[in-house]
Design an enzyme around this catalytic site. Structure first.
Site, PDB file in Angstrom:
ATOM      1  N   HIS B 124       6.404   2.088  -3.952  1.00 61.21           N
ATOM      2  CA  HIS B 124       7.670   2.805  -3.764  1.00 61.21           C
ATOM      3  C   HIS B 124       8.143   3.243  -5.154  1.00 61.21           C
ATOM      4  CE1 HIS B 124      12.042   3.096  -2.952  1.00 61.21           C
ATOM      5  NE2 HIS B 124      11.754   3.149  -1.667  1.00 61.21           N
ATOM      6  N   ASP B 201       7.024  -6.879  -4.957  1.00 60.13           N
ATOM      7  CA  ASP B 201       8.101  -6.120  -4.327  1.00 60.13           C
ATOM      8  C   ASP B 201       8.064  -6.459  -2.841  1.00 60.13           C
ATOM      9  OD1 ASP B 201       9.583  -4.292  -2.938  1.00 60.13           O
ATOM     10  OD2 ASP B 201       8.678  -2.512  -3.846  1.00 60.13           O
ATOM     11  N   GLN B 204       9.790  -4.638   1.931  1.00 57.08           N
ATOM     12  CA  GLN B 204       9.325  -4.408   3.303  1.00 57.08           C
ATOM     13  C   GLN B 204       8.787  -5.670   3.945  1.00 57.08           C
ATOM     14  OE1 GLN B 204       9.703  -1.897   5.277  1.00 57.08           O
ATOM     15  NE2 GLN B 204      10.648  -0.643   3.695  1.00 57.08           N
ATOM     16  N   LYS B 227      17.433  -4.785   4.536  1.00 55.56           N
ATOM     17  CA  LYS B 227      16.212  -4.680   5.353  1.00 55.56           C
ATOM     18  C   LYS B 227      15.925  -5.993   6.068  1.00 55.56           C
ATOM     19  CE  LYS B 227      13.881  -0.873   3.135  1.00 55.56           C
ATOM     20  NZ  LYS B 227      14.163  -0.397   1.808  1.00 55.56           N
ATOM     21  N   CYS B 365      10.135   7.907  -0.408  1.00 50.52           N
ATOM     22  CA  CYS B 365      10.228   7.436  -1.801  1.00 50.52           C
ATOM     23  C   CYS B 365       8.865   6.973  -2.299  1.00 50.52           C
ATOM     24  CB  CYS B 365      11.256   6.331  -1.973  1.00 50.52           C
ATOM     25  SG  CYS B 365      12.930   6.876  -1.666  1.00 50.52           S
TER      26      CYS B 365
END
Lengths: 150, 407
Positions: B124, B201, B204, B227, B365
């Site tokens: 991302h 990261d 998600q 999220k 993104c």
């Protein structure tokens, strides 16, 4: 099934999306400007061939959604043989029609561009319709830098 | 599957009974942001009605109550990702701020000209740009590990990028554009063999699977609250205590100091050193409520349910002529990115919206991912634990119909 969308996706728009008009390069173009919508990735290059202050020929290349493709296709048809001042005036009227700033737009004044009036109900899609015209505006002002909707 | 309490879960999310353009909402834009359960909405409402004051400031009752709830939420986050200590849980605005924090503190202190930072081709923008900025500031070099057409990391190529110049590996746990779940344990072990720290990261991954930072042995893990069925404006930076202690502060201000004189200030200990200013108090407490809610259901159960949803959606999508899936990794989370022959994702998005279906059309993104596949954008349906096979049927019918309309 998509009854609600009939104002936005009129048959004319599907037609221009399937068979874009003036989808070609003008080799000896006097004006050439790139337009880019970074949010959705629409990209186009607009070519103008001038005859004095008159637009003798207009064409484009690029890829985008149905709204932006139909918009640029219709635009290249309608600006042909217009003077720079007439094209600028058309840009202003089109802009007002799609952004809904004026309640009493004379749809006759924009001719078949009126099929794009429906985007005013879809704020997320207005830029799809106006990208071509902002690119034209830059071309008329003889700017060479790429136009971005953001 | 039969034991998954889907009806109860759906009833817990008030927004799922909204009508969109006269149709039942089918919300499939969860990779952008998830909806909130009543428990979170009510918790934040309660904070503002009964508990709110600034934290770590006053001796009055509300300040104490607010502080207790805020710090209790920190411990909930700690337990949720199995961190060793609450000192390792830093509240930030979101994943983006967490990565920028690491780049500008750990990065600036430890990464010099000629050093290398390794990321992957499926990051991302928030795990690309902060490192590019650091590279511009320091003269370090960004290295990008490639992926294959399925959207999987080419692991061997990744490993060959690691050397004694590599000072950090920053990798997405699960790709937002493709759904790919990376072999993070293997990546971490390989990097650690060369003493290279690893940032994951987790924006998600976190709502879709159990995450245990000690088992993974990652050095940093970052994610956003919104999220994870929690509020927006709040996120988490997990860092190993020793690393965080050695890092300089990020922003200066109140709450992050021990003493201040005009000559010199000394800084607070962890985690407060990295939490300058009044934080998002109600949001932190709301995130704690989201975690309580998820723990009741169980992340393992959620992962199993969503895997069935993804399998079903993939199977259905493959039967549609002219639909091409973008991202077909073996290890994949509940994201279906696709393109339709000659129909732009924004037209797909508007058409589906008129049927009450919310999907995302765009570059997500992740412009380099779009470039890799040679497309300007994709349409993306991303699933959450409250979605159903019936909703996937509605989506697939919608796609088939719009293909007909575009002819």
């Amino acid at each position: 099934m998509f009854e609600d969308l009939r104002d936005l996706y009129q048959e004319v728009i599907f037609d221009h999306n399937r068979n874009p008009r003036n989808f070609r390069i003008i080799e000896n173009a006097d004006r050439k400007v790139d337009g880019f919508n970074p949010l959705c990735g629409d990209r186009l290059t607009l070519y103008l061939k001038m005859d004095g202050d008159r637009i003798a020929d207009a064409s484009f290349q690029g890829s985008g959604c149905a709204i932006s493709t139909a918009s640029v296709s219709l635009m290249t048809e309608i600006i042909k043989d217009k003077t720079e001042a007439e094209a600028e005036a058309l840009f202003k009227t089109f802009h007002e029609m799609t952004t809904g700033k004026s309640e009493d737009i004379q749809l006759e004044a924009v001719g078949k561009l009126a099929v794009l009036a429906g985007v005013r109900e879809y704020p997320a899609r207005v830029k799809c319709a106006t990208l071509a015209w902002h690119t034209l505006d830059a071309a008329l002002k003889n700017q060479h830098e790429a136009v971005s909707t953001e | 599957m039969t034991t998954f309490p889907i009806d109860k879960i759906r009833a817990d999310f008030p927004i799922l009974s909204e009508k969109i353009r006269g149709k039942d909402l089918v919300y499939l834009d969860n990779a952008a942001s998830c909806q909130k359960p009543e428990a979170v909405i009510e918790c934040m409402n309660h904070v503002y009605r009964h508990d709110y004051a600034n934290i770590h400031r006053g001796v009055h009752t509300l300040s104490v109550r607010s502080t207790d709830k805020y710090e209790a939420a920190r411990d909930k986050v700690r337990a949720f990702i199995n961190a060793a200590s609450v000192k390792e849980i830093i509240f930030v605005r979101g994943t983006t701020e967490a990565i920028n924090l690491v780049a500008q503190t750990y990065g600036k202190a430890n990464i010099k000209a000629g050093d290398e930072i390794v990321i992957t081709a499926m990051e991302h923008h928030s795990n690309i740009v902060p490192w590019q900025m650091l590279c511009e500031q320091t003269g370090a070099v960004l290295k990008v590990a490639p992926m294959n057409q399925q959207g999987e990391l080419i692991y061997d190529a990744f490993e060959t990028l690691l050397n004694n110049k590599t000072k950090l590996v920053a990798v997405v746990h699960m790709s937002n554009a493709l759904g790919t779940i990376n072999p993070v344990k293997k990546i971490i072990d390989a990097a650690h063999a060369l003493n290279i720290p690893v940032l994951l990261d987790g924006a998600q991954a976190i709502p879709h699977m159990p995450v245990d930072v000690q088992e993974l042995n990652c050095d940093f893990y970052v994610f956003s609250g919104h999220k994870l069925y929690g509020p927006s404006g709040i996120g988490v930076l997990y860092g190993k205590q020793a690393l965080l202690e050695a890092m300089p502060p990020y922003q200066g201000g109140g709450d992050m100091i021990r003493t201040v004189t005009f000559e010199k200030s000394t800084y607070a200990g962890l985690p407060h050193k990295f939490e300058a200013g009044t934080p998002a108090i109600a949001e932190v407490i709301g995130l704690g409520a989201a975690i309580d809610y998820l723990n009741d259901i169980g992340m393992t159960n959620i992962a199993a349910y969503e895997a069935e949803l993804l399998d079903y959606a993939t199977e259905q999508a493959k039967q549609i002529d002219g639909l091409k899936l973008i991202g077909e990794a073996q290890e994949k989370g509940a994201i279906l990115s696709f393109i339709l022959n000659k129909i732009h994702p924004h037209d797909i998005g508007t058409m589906l919206d008129s049927l009450g279906i919310a999907i995302r059309g765009g570059h997500h993104c992740a412009m380099p991912v779009m470039e890799f596949y040679g497309v300007p954008a994709t349409a993306r349906a991303s699933f959450a634990m409250y979605n159903t096979k019936q909703e996937i049927d509605v989506l697939m019918e919608g796609i088939k119909s719009l293909i007909k309309v575009f002819g």
